[in-house]
Scaffold this motif. Structure first.
Motif, PDB file in Angstrom:
ATOM      1  N   LEU A  23       0.809  -1.212   0.000  1.00  0.00           N
ATOM      2  CA  LEU A  23       0.000   0.000   0.000  1.00  0.00           C
ATOM      3  C   LEU A  23       0.844   1.264   0.000  1.00  0.00           C
ATOM      4  CD1 LEU A  23      -2.801  -1.016   2.531  1.00  0.00           C
ATOM      5  CD2 LEU A  23      -2.837  -1.159   0.033  1.00  0.00           C
ATOM      6  N   PHE A  24       1.813   1.336   0.906  1.00  0.00           N
ATOM      7  CA  PHE A  24       2.668   2.534   0.953  1.00  0.00           C
ATOM      8  C   PHE A  24       3.930   2.235   1.750  1.00  0.00           C
ATOM      9  CE2 PHE A  24      -0.181   2.821   4.592  1.00  0.00           C
ATOM     10  CZ  PHE A  24       0.667   3.160   5.634  1.00  0.00           C
ATOM     11  N   GLU A  25       4.940   3.062   1.505  1.00  0.00           N
ATOM     12  CA  GLU A  25       6.202   2.964   2.235  1.00  0.00           C
ATOM     13  C   GLU A  25       6.178   3.930   3.413  1.00  0.00           C
ATOM     14  OE1 GLU A  25       8.455   0.770   1.462  1.00  0.00           O
ATOM     15  OE2 GLU A  25       7.448   0.099  -0.368  1.00  0.00           O
ATOM     16  N   ASP A  26       6.790   3.525   4.490  1.00  0.00           N
ATOM     17  CA  ASP A  26       6.816   4.355   5.690  1.00  0.00           C
ATOM     18  C   ASP A  26       8.211   4.327   6.297  1.00  0.00           C
ATOM     19  OD1 ASP A  26       5.813   6.042   7.575  1.00  0.00           O
ATOM     20  OD2 ASP A  26       4.518   4.574   8.551  1.00  0.00           O
ATOM     21  N   GLN A  27       8.526   5.291   7.123  1.00  0.00           N
ATOM     22  CA  GLN A  27       9.803   5.320   7.829  1.00  0.00           C
ATOM     23  C   GLN A  27       9.657   6.164   9.083  1.00  0.00           C
ATOM     24  OE1 GLN A  27      12.535   8.703   5.984  1.00  0.00           O
ATOM     25  NE2 GLN A  27      11.820   7.308   4.377  1.00  0.00           N
ATOM     26  N   LEU A  28      10.608   6.016   9.983  1.00  0.00           N
ATOM     27  CA  LEU A  28      10.571   6.776  11.226  1.00  0.00           C
ATOM     28  C   LEU A  28      11.070   8.195  11.011  1.00  0.00           C
ATOM     29  CD1 LEU A  28      11.936   4.162  13.796  1.00  0.00           C
ATOM     30  CD2 LEU A  28       9.557   4.818  13.388  1.00  0.00           C
ATOM     31  N   ARG A  29      10.495   9.100  11.799  1.00  0.00           N
ATOM     32  CA  ARG A  29      10.943  10.499  11.801  1.00  0.00           C
ATOM     33  C   ARG A  29      11.168  10.915  13.253  1.00  0.00           C
ATOM     34  NH1 ARG A  29      11.387  13.522   6.819  1.00  0.00           N
ATOM     35  NH2 ARG A  29      10.481  15.298   7.871  1.00  0.00           N
ATOM     36  N   LEU A  30      12.105  11.837  13.433  1.00  0.00           N
ATOM     37  CA  LEU A  30      12.360  12.384  14.768  1.00  0.00           C
ATOM     38  C   LEU A  30      11.312  13.458  15.050  1.00  0.00           C
ATOM     39  CD1 LEU A  30      14.255  12.483  17.270  1.00  0.00           C
ATOM     40  CD2 LEU A  30      15.482  14.327  16.101  1.00  0.00           C
ATOM     41  N   VAL A  31      10.618  13.328  16.169  1.00  0.00           N
ATOM     42  CA  VAL A  31       9.560  14.273  16.526  1.00  0.00           C
ATOM     43  C   VAL A  31       9.883  14.920  17.866  1.00  0.00           C
ATOM     44  CG1 VAL A  31       7.087  14.577  16.916  1.00  0.00           C
ATOM     45  CG2 VAL A  31       7.884  12.858  15.291  1.00  0.00           C
ATOM     46  N   VAL A  32       9.816  16.246  17.892  1.00  0.00           N
ATOM     47  CA  VAL A  32      10.086  17.003  19.114  1.00  0.00           C
ATOM     48  C   VAL A  32       9.093  18.146  19.213  1.00  0.00           C
ATOM     49  CG1 VAL A  32      12.557  16.456  19.144  1.00  0.00           C
ATOM     50  CG2 VAL A  32      11.754  18.526  17.970  1.00  0.00           C
ATOM     51  N   SER A  33       9.054  18.778  20.373  1.00  0.00           N
ATOM     52  CA  SER A  33       8.263  19.994  20.539  1.00  0.00           C
ATOM     53  C   SER A  33       8.886  21.102  19.693  1.00  0.00           C
ATOM     54  CB  SER A  33       8.235  20.407  22.009  1.00  0.00           C
ATOM     55  OG  SER A  33       7.803  21.744  22.155  1.00  0.00           O
ATOM     56  N   GLU A  34       8.057  22.014  19.228  1.00  0.00           N
ATOM     57  CA  GLU A  34       8.574  23.128  18.415  1.00  0.00           C
ATOM     58  C   GLU A  34       9.548  24.002  19.199  1.00  0.00           C
ATOM     59  OE1 GLU A  34       4.567  25.884  19.230  1.00  0.00           O
ATOM     60  OE2 GLU A  34       5.101  25.220  17.211  1.00  0.00           O
ATOM     61  N   HIS A  35       9.552  23.878  20.523  1.00  0.00           N
ATOM     62  CA  HIS A  35      10.480  24.659  21.356  1.00  0.00           C
ATOM     63  C   HIS A  35      11.730  23.870  21.731  1.00  0.00           C
ATOM     64  CE1 HIS A  35       7.288  27.591  21.656  1.00  0.00           C
ATOM     65  NE2 HIS A  35       6.480  26.706  22.227  1.00  0.00           N
ATOM     66  N   HIS A  36      11.857  22.651  21.239  1.00  0.00           N
ATOM     67  CA  HIS A  36      13.009  21.818  21.563  1.00  0.00           C
ATOM     68  C   HIS A  36      14.265  22.378  20.890  1.00  0.00           C
ATOM     69  CE1 HIS A  36      15.562  18.245  21.892  1.00  0.00           C
ATOM     70  NE2 HIS A  36      14.707  17.778  22.775  1.00  0.00           N
ATOM     71  N   GLU A  65      16.162   6.835   7.075  1.00  0.00           N
ATOM     72  CA  GLU A  65      15.639   6.210   5.861  1.00  0.00           C
ATOM     73  C   GLU A  65      15.869   4.700   5.889  1.00  0.00           C
ATOM     74  OE1 GLU A  65      17.437   8.198   2.583  1.00  0.00           O
ATOM     75  OE2 GLU A  65      16.546  10.147   3.062  1.00  0.00           O
ATOM     76  N   GLN A  66      16.812   4.258   6.729  1.00  0.00           N
ATOM     77  CA  GLN A  66      17.078   2.820   6.862  1.00  0.00           C
ATOM     78  C   GLN A  66      15.922   2.095   7.555  1.00  0.00           C
ATOM     79  OE1 GLN A  66      20.904   2.192   8.779  1.00  0.00           O
ATOM     80  NE2 GLN A  66      21.754   4.027   7.836  1.00  0.00           N
ATOM     81  N   THR A  67      15.012   2.842   8.168  1.00  0.00           N
ATOM     82  CA  THR A  67      13.883   2.225   8.875  1.00  0.00           C
ATOM     83  C   THR A  67      12.670   2.044   7.968  1.00  0.00           C
ATOM     84  OG1 THR A  67      12.998   4.374   9.608  1.00  0.00           O
ATOM     85  CG2 THR A  67      14.633   3.304  11.021  1.00  0.00           C
ATOM     86  N   GLN A  68      12.842   2.268   6.693  1.00  0.00           N
ATOM     87  CA  GLN A  68      11.705   2.173   5.778  1.00  0.00           C
ATOM     88  C   GLN A  68      11.091   0.778   5.801  1.00  0.00           C
ATOM     89  OE1 GLN A  68      11.687   4.439   2.083  1.00  0.00           O
ATOM     90  NE2 GLN A  68      11.357   2.526   0.985  1.00  0.00           N
ATOM     91  N   ARG A  69       9.783   0.732   5.824  1.00  0.00           N
ATOM     92  CA  ARG A  69       9.063  -0.535   5.787  1.00  0.00           C
ATOM     93  C   ARG A  69       7.799  -0.334   4.959  1.00  0.00           C
ATOM     94  NH1 ARG A  69       3.885   0.377   8.545  1.00  0.00           N
ATOM     95  NH2 ARG A  69       4.309   2.092   9.940  1.00  0.00           N
ATOM     96  N   THR A  70       7.199  -1.432   4.565  1.00  0.00           N
ATOM     97  CA  THR A  70       6.039  -1.394   3.683  1.00  0.00           C
ATOM     98  C   THR A  70       4.793  -1.876   4.416  1.00  0.00           C
ATOM     99  OG1 THR A  70       7.469  -1.913   1.792  1.00  0.00           O
ATOM    100  CG2 THR A  70       5.101  -2.156   1.470  1.00  0.00           C
ATOM    101  N   THR A  71       3.753  -1.072   4.379  1.00  0.00           N
ATOM    102  CA  THR A  71       2.466  -1.501   4.921  1.00  0.00           C
ATOM    103  C   THR A  71       1.694  -2.213   3.820  1.00  0.00           C
ATOM    104  OG1 THR A  71       2.286   0.207   6.626  1.00  0.00           O
ATOM    105  CG2 THR A  71       0.233  -0.715   5.803  1.00  0.00           C
ATOM    106  N   CYS A  72       1.183  -3.407   4.136  1.00  0.00           N
ATOM    107  CA  CYS A  72       0.537  -4.245   3.123  1.00  0.00           C
ATOM    108  C   CYS A  72      -0.857  -4.694   3.543  1.00  0.00           C
ATOM    109  CB  CYS A  72       1.391  -5.491   2.850  1.00  0.00           C
ATOM    110  SG  CYS A  72       2.994  -5.143   2.113  1.00  0.00           S
ATOM    111  N   LEU A  73      -1.653  -4.961   2.536  1.00  0.00           N
ATOM    112  CA  LEU A  73      -2.971  -5.557   2.711  1.00  0.00           C
ATOM    113  C   LEU A  73      -2.867  -7.029   2.337  1.00  0.00           C
ATOM    114  CD1 LEU A  73      -6.136  -4.972   3.026  1.00  0.00           C
ATOM    115  CD2 LEU A  73      -6.131  -4.898   0.526  1.00  0.00           C
TER     116      LEU A  73
END
Length: 300
Positions: free
Chosen positions: A159-172, A263-271
């Protein structure tokens, strides 16, 4: 009696036995007999008759209101019935991992229920291998998993490719950096997924390869809980890109930061579903909605 009520309502609406008989394709004597028969069944007079002119009695007006209600209810019933005759979905069992439940399922379920509002969805959650087994054994009609598989008897659609992103508060402080690397995560206070989860294994493997030793402050397996905590405790987290919808980031005062190594964490979500032709009408409809939603988006 319900047919007689329809005849009675037609007479009221045409204000004439003659006009009503033409509309109903009945002779006027036959129409008169039907009205008389209805009055006998009810035990009341529905019309005051002044020559050829008819005037509703008080109980006639009450009966007309009831006849309209019956007409509307019957119309709704027949409309709903026709949808099922045409193959409108009834019940479909969908298996999904906790990850898919929090990321992929909400927009998919909304799209499906908008198109088929009378359908019923039964959700079963579990780890990827449990969902694969559930579909293989027929306990689930369809499965959503965060990996691509090759399993005998199952069809797997990416269905689509996904990967992890770093998420922080806008004040971090990291939000002020122009370019980030994995080294910036060393000793960084973070919230990680609980041990044993797919995402935790993914991040632990990534940290090991990159020689990173984060400062783990919390371990949680709920995306929503992590997002709520990030601004409060001023820590960072690695979350799937598919979960980070604009309204979530903007509304929560969060930012998604790119690190090339992620980008090394890319994985595929499948049906996945059985390819033996046993899919129900409901399951086929859900497959169609899923493909329309994700594959069309991927082609843009």
């Amino acid at each position: 009696m319900f047919d007689d009520l329809d005849v009675f309502a037609a007479v009221v609406e045409h204000s004439s036995l003659n006009r009503a008989s033409r509309q109903l394709n009945l002779s006027q004597p036959a129409l008169s007999r039907k009205i008389s028969k209805l009055e006998e069944r009810l035990g009341v007079a529905l019309f005051n008759r002044y020559g050829k002119r008819l005037e509703l009695t008080e109980v006639g007006r009450l009966t007309y209101s009831y006849a309209l209600e019956q007409r509307q209810q019957r119309s709704k019933f027949l409309e709903a019935l026709s949808k099922y005759k045409e193959g409108e979905p009834k019940l479909v069992t969908l298996g999904a991992s906790l990850t898919s439940l929090q990321t992929t399922l909400p927009p998919l379920v909304n799209a499906y229920m908008e198109k088929y509002p009378t359908a019923e969805l039964k959700l079963i959650t579990g780890r990827t291998h449990e969902i694969v087994s559930s579909v293989s054994e027929g306990k689930s009609d369809i499965g959503l998993i965060a990996s691509s598989i090759q399993e005998p008897g199952l069809r797997c659609i990416s269905l689509f490719e996904d990967q992890l992103r770093l998420v922080v508060s806008e004040h971090h402080p990291l939000n002020q950096s122009t370019k980030l690397t994995m080294d910036d995560l060393s000793r960084l206070p973070m919230i990680l997924f609980s041990k044993g989860t797919w995402y935790r294994r993914l991040t632990d493997d990534l940290f090991q390869r990159c020689g990173i030793d984060p400062d783990v402050r919390m371990e949680i397996d709920s995306f929503e809980a992590i997002v709520r905590l990030l601004p409060t405790v001023n820590v960072a987290a690695l979350l799937p890109k598919s979960y980070l919808r604009p309204q979530l980031l903007n509304g929560g005062g969060l930012v998604s930061l790119h690190i090339k190594e992620l980008e090394q964490t890319q994985r595929t979500t499948c049906l996945i579903y059985r390819d033996d032709g046993s899919l129900s009408t409901a399951a086929r409809s859900l497959v169609q909605v899923t493909e329309e939603m994700f594959l069309t988006e991927r082609e843009k």
